[in-house]
Design a protein around this motif. Structure first.
Motif, mmCIF file in Angstrom:
data_model
loop_
_atom_site.group_PDB
_atom_site.id
_atom_site.type_symbol
_atom_site.label_atom_id
_atom_site.label_comp_id
_atom_site.label_asym_id
_atom_site.label_seq_id
_atom_site.Cartn_x
_atom_site.Cartn_y
_atom_site.Cartn_z
ATOM 1 N N GLU A 150 0.822 -1.206 0.000
ATOM 2 C CA GLU A 150 0.000 0.000 0.000
ATOM 3 C C GLU A 150 0.857 1.258 0.000
ATOM 4 O O GLU A 150 0.554 2.217 -0.710
ATOM 5 C CB GLU A 150 -0.940 0.005 1.208
ATOM 6 C CG GLU A 150 -2.073 -0.975 1.080
ATOM 7 C CD GLU A 150 -2.953 -1.027 2.335
ATOM 8 O OE1 GLU A 150 -2.911 -0.064 3.136
ATOM 9 O OE2 GLU A 150 -3.654 -2.038 2.494
ATOM 10 N N ARG A 151 1.944 1.247 0.762
ATOM 11 C CA ARG A 151 2.858 2.412 0.786
ATOM 12 C C ARG A 151 3.465 2.635 -0.586
ATOM 13 O O ARG A 151 3.648 3.777 -1.016
ATOM 14 C CB ARG A 151 3.948 2.216 1.826
ATOM 15 C CG ARG A 151 3.487 2.421 3.253
ATOM 16 C CD ARG A 151 4.651 2.524 4.212
ATOM 17 N NE ARG A 151 5.572 1.409 4.143
ATOM 18 C CZ ARG A 151 5.504 0.320 4.885
ATOM 19 N NH1 ARG A 151 4.535 0.166 5.759
ATOM 20 N NH2 ARG A 151 6.409 -0.634 4.761
ATOM 21 N N LEU A 152 3.797 1.557 -1.284
ATOM 22 C CA LEU A 152 4.395 1.684 -2.627
ATOM 23 C C LEU A 152 3.400 2.253 -3.633
ATOM 24 O O LEU A 152 3.796 2.948 -4.555
ATOM 25 C CB LEU A 152 4.885 0.314 -3.116
ATOM 26 C CG LEU A 152 6.121 -0.236 -2.450
ATOM 27 C CD1 LEU A 152 6.384 -1.649 -2.918
ATOM 28 C CD2 LEU A 152 7.318 0.656 -2.717
ATOM 29 N N GLN A 153 2.147 1.963 -3.450
ATOM 30 C CA GLN A 153 1.125 2.422 -4.404
ATOM 31 C C GLN A 153 0.749 3.879 -4.205
ATOM 32 O O GLN A 153 0.121 4.477 -5.055
ATOM 33 C CB GLN A 153 -0.124 1.544 -4.303
ATOM 34 C CG GLN A 153 0.126 0.132 -4.801
ATOM 35 C CD GLN A 153 -1.063 -0.789 -4.598
ATOM 36 O OE1 GLN A 153 -2.007 -0.448 -3.897
ATOM 37 N NE2 GLN A 153 -1.004 -1.949 -5.203
ATOM 38 N N GLN A 154 1.144 4.468 -3.087
ATOM 39 C CA GLN A 154 0.797 5.864 -2.814
ATOM 40 C C GLN A 154 1.728 6.821 -3.513
ATOM 41 O O GLN A 154 2.790 6.617 -3.850
ATOM 42 C CB GLN A 154 0.834 6.144 -1.322
ATOM 43 C CG GLN A 154 -0.232 5.408 -0.586
ATOM 44 C CD GLN A 154 -0.158 5.623 0.921
ATOM 45 O OE1 GLN A 154 0.766 6.234 1.424
ATOM 46 N NE2 GLN A 154 -1.124 5.090 1.631
#
Length: 83
Positions: free
Chosen positions: A79-83
């Motif tokens: 999720e952090r990478l997709q932000q």
């Protein structure tokens, strides 16, 4: 045994290195790619491993579970990478 773990063991990757790889995966999936590349797998085996993961991403969760790690950390990192 999970096919990812089995493939790593077949290529003489130690239990310690396998655990390190998946621990890194639960913390930082991008860093896990670097760790994976440092294991010295032959290119054909590395491609086979990547193909397995791409065809069946659930194998990663199964491997993390098999090693007793927390898969929710993988989801959080993703999720952090997709932000």
């Amino acid at each position: 045994m999970n096919p990812i773990i089995a493939l790593l063991k077949e290529n003489n990757v130690s239990e310690e290195k396998i655990n390190e790889l998946f621990q890194t995966l639960t913390q930082n999936p991008l860093a896990a790619m670097t760790t994976l590349s440092q294991l010295g797998l032959p290119q054909d085996k590395l491609q086979q491993l990547m193909a397995q993961v791409m065809q069946n991403p659930a194998l990663l969760k199964e491997a993390v579970d098999e090693l007793g790690l927390d898969f929710t950390k993988v989801e959080e990192a993703k999720e952090r990478l997709q932000q």
